[in-house]
Design an enzyme around this catalytic site. Structure first.
Site, mmCIF file in Angstrom:
data_model
loop_
_atom_site.group_PDB
_atom_site.id
_atom_site.type_symbol
_atom_site.label_atom_id
_atom_site.label_comp_id
_atom_site.label_asym_id
_atom_site.label_seq_id
_atom_site.Cartn_x
_atom_site.Cartn_y
_atom_site.Cartn_z
ATOM 1 N N CYS A 95 -21.738 35.127 6.813
ATOM 2 C CA CYS A 95 -22.839 34.188 7.005
ATOM 3 C C CYS A 95 -24.198 34.886 7.188
ATOM 4 O O CYS A 95 -24.743 35.388 6.227
ATOM 5 C CB CYS A 95 -22.489 33.253 8.171
ATOM 6 S SG CYS A 95 -23.438 31.729 8.149
ATOM 7 N N HIS A 195 -16.578 31.931 9.172
ATOM 8 C CA HIS A 195 -16.338 32.295 10.572
ATOM 9 C C HIS A 195 -14.906 31.873 10.894
ATOM 10 O O HIS A 195 -14.187 31.371 10.043
ATOM 11 C CB HIS A 195 -17.291 31.526 11.489
ATOM 12 C CG HIS A 195 -18.736 31.842 11.293
ATOM 13 N ND1 HIS A 195 -19.308 33.026 11.676
ATOM 14 C CD2 HIS A 195 -19.753 31.089 10.780
ATOM 15 C CE1 HIS A 195 -20.604 32.996 11.413
ATOM 16 N NE2 HIS A 195 -20.908 31.839 10.856
HETATM 17 N N1 GLN Z 1 -28.870 31.459 10.420
HETATM 18 C C1 GLN Z 1 -28.158 31.395 9.192
HETATM 19 C C2 GLN Z 1 -28.092 30.000 8.643
HETATM 20 O O1 GLN Z 1 -28.188 29.043 9.397
HETATM 21 C C3 GLN Z 1 -26.752 31.978 9.377
HETATM 22 C C4 GLN Z 1 -25.890 31.136 10.289
HETATM 23 C C5 GLN Z 1 -24.581 31.771 10.646
HETATM 24 O O2 GLN Z 1 -24.420 32.999 10.649
HETATM 25 N N2 GLN Z 1 -23.622 30.953 11.004
HETATM 26 O O3 GLN Z 1 -27.927 29.820 7.455
#
Ligand code: GLN
Length: 245
Positions: A95, A195
């Site tokens: 992510c 995740h």
């Molecule tokens: N901040 C990034 C987004 O919202 C990554 C989010 C995350 O790592 N879950 O796209």
């Protein structure tokens, strides 16, 4: 006796939804096989000997966490990390970490965070977040190919010609909620939105990464002894069954 050196990129700023569990899984699966591991935390400003690293992990983070380390990543790690990746270093990024391996992340508030351009992808934020469980059919080789995870991102990632998707979305949103792709792969560098933590519920994928790293370090004949993954696969299969219906 085998050993592996594992680097954890920005563990303090980039660790949400239990992404640290991926490091624990990698090390524990090595320990069960009497493979020793050395863990190197990559902190802001760190000088790292990337040639000695076999496997690196970069977790997710909020936009604010990414903003704290994006410039540091470009300045201090980009070039030596790229050289290691070109010679087969394994890198898994989830992510927020995945987004910073690309060319840039334009956040939904209009801030353009630089990436290191290791993966030919770019990411554009939206006010509509992509949230939920994610099931994909991956295509990295032989054996079980399903991966299960949990996604929560505002950024939509679009792939260029220099990468291949990690797999296709069977349930959930994936890279951008539009083209049915999830993740990106170049050499042994893999970015994805999963995740979970990802690796505890996908032991076959954890071993795929470990085997790549082991063979790069110790030669093509290095193999992993099998483990009893009944519990891990029960977790995996439960999610696959739920998400397929
Ligand atoms: N901040 C990034 C987004 O919202 C990554 C989010 C995350 O790592 N879950 O796209």
């Amino acid at each position: 006796m085998y050993n592996l050196t594992i680097a954890h990129l920005y563990p303090e700023q980039m660790n949400i939804y239990g992404d640290r569990g991926n490091i624990i899984t990698l090390r524990q699966r090595c320990a069960w096989r009497e493979i020793t591991t050395t863990l190197i935390p990559v902190m802001p400003g760190s000088s790292i000997d990337w040639q000695s690293v076999d496997l690196a992990f970069f977790g997710g983070g909020q936009d604010s966490g990414q903003a704290l380390i994006a410039a540091d990543f470009v300045e201090h790690q980009a070039e030596p990390l790229r050289r290691a990746a070109e010679t087969g270093m394994v890198l898994l990024a989830i992510c927020g970490g995945y987004q910073l391996l690309g060319h840039y992340f334009l956040t939904h508030t209009g801030e353009k965070l630089p990436g290191i351009g290791l993966l030919d992808v770019h990411t554009v934020g939206s006010t509509q977040r992509l949230i939920g469980n994610l099931l994909i059919e991956a295509n990295w080789g032989t054996g079980r190919q399903t991966l299960v995870g949990f996604e929560n991102h505002s950024g939509g990632t679009f792939l260029g010609k220099g990468v291949k998707p990690l797999g296709k979305v069977l349930a959930g949103h994936g890279n951008n909620g539009q083209d049915g792709s999830e993740g990106a792969v170049w050499q042994n560098v893999i970015g994805c939105y999963m995740h979970g933590s990802l690796l505890p519920k996908n032991p076959h994928f954890a071993d795929h990464l470990l085997e790549l790293a082991l063979q790069r370090r110790h030669g093509a004949s290095a193999t992993l002894s099998p483990l009893d993954d009944q519990l891990e696969l029960a977790a995996h299969n439960t999610m696959v069954e739920r998400l397929q219906h």
